[in-house]
Design a protein around this motif. Structure first.
Motif, PDB file in Angstrom:
ATOM      1  N   VAL A 135      48.778  14.132  79.323  1.00  0.00           N
ATOM      2  CA  VAL A 135      48.787  15.628  80.543  1.00  0.00           C
ATOM      3  C   VAL A 135      47.684  16.067  78.986  1.00  0.00           C
ATOM      4  N   TYR A 136      46.091  16.619  79.538  1.00  0.00           N
ATOM      5  CA  TYR A 136      45.492  17.685  79.123  1.00  0.00           C
ATOM      6  C   TYR A 136      45.136  18.367  79.205  1.00  0.00           C
ATOM      7  N   GLN A 169      59.249  15.722  89.342  1.00  0.00           N
ATOM      8  CA  GLN A 169      59.436  16.664  87.911  1.00  0.00           C
ATOM      9  C   GLN A 169      57.819  15.784  86.817  1.00  0.00           C
ATOM     10  N   TYR A 170      58.001  16.578  85.966  1.00  0.00           N
ATOM     11  CA  TYR A 170      57.160  16.103  84.521  1.00  0.00           C
ATOM     12  C   TYR A 170      57.701  16.063  83.564  1.00  0.00           C
ATOM     13  N   VAL A 171      58.826  14.908  83.254  1.00  0.00           N
ATOM     14  CA  VAL A 171      59.993  14.877  81.960  1.00  0.00           C
ATOM     15  C   VAL A 171      59.185  14.491  80.996  1.00  0.00           C
ATOM     16  N   GLU A 172      59.608  14.562  79.614  1.00  0.00           N
ATOM     17  CA  GLU A 172      59.514  14.150  78.369  1.00  0.00           C
ATOM     18  C   GLU A 172      60.561  13.710  77.174  1.00  0.00           C
ATOM     19  N   THR A 228      62.756  18.452  80.414  1.00  0.00           N
ATOM     20  CA  THR A 228      61.369  18.843  82.101  1.00  0.00           C
ATOM     21  C   THR A 228      60.701  19.806  81.796  1.00  0.00           C
ATOM     22  N   ILE A 229      59.399  19.478  81.879  1.00  0.00           N
ATOM     23  CA  ILE A 229      58.394  20.127  81.296  1.00  0.00           C
ATOM     24  C   ILE A 229      57.480  20.802  82.474  1.00  0.00           C
ATOM     25  N   ALA A 230      57.310  20.256  83.699  1.00  0.00           N
ATOM     26  CA  ALA A 230      56.972  20.952  85.021  1.00  0.00           C
ATOM     27  C   ALA A 230      57.821  20.662  85.571  1.00  0.00           C
ATOM     28  N   GLU A 231      58.024  20.740  87.232  1.00  0.00           N
ATOM     29  CA  GLU A 231      58.444  20.510  88.288  1.00  0.00           C
ATOM     30  C   GLU A 231      57.856  21.576  89.679  1.00  0.00           C
TER      31      GLU A 231
END
Length: 65
Positions: free
Chosen positions: A17-18, A45-48, A56-59
């Motif tokens: 992700v930039y 979900q964007y998970v780190e 979870t960074i974004a959902e």
């Protein structure tokens, strides 16, 4: 994740992700065992990974047709 299914129906690792890029498109293949039921509402979900477990960074919710 699909409603009523505990495990993810698709996973894609290594997606960078930039912050200077406002939008990005990805095609993520669905696990073969879920292809027959691959329609309806899903949660994306964007998970780190972290030392304390996945973060979870974004959902967002989406609809598969």
């Amino acid at each position: 994740m699909k409603s009523g299914i505990k495990d993810p129906i698709a996973v894609q690792r290594g997606v960078a992700v930039y912050t200077e890029v406002g939008q990005r498109s990805l095609t993520i293949p669905i696990d073969e065992k879920y292809l027959a039921s691959a329609s309806g509402h899903v949660t994306v979900q964007y998970v780190e990974p972290s030392d304390n477990g996945p973060l979870t960074i974004a959902e967002t919710d989406a609809v598969l047709n």
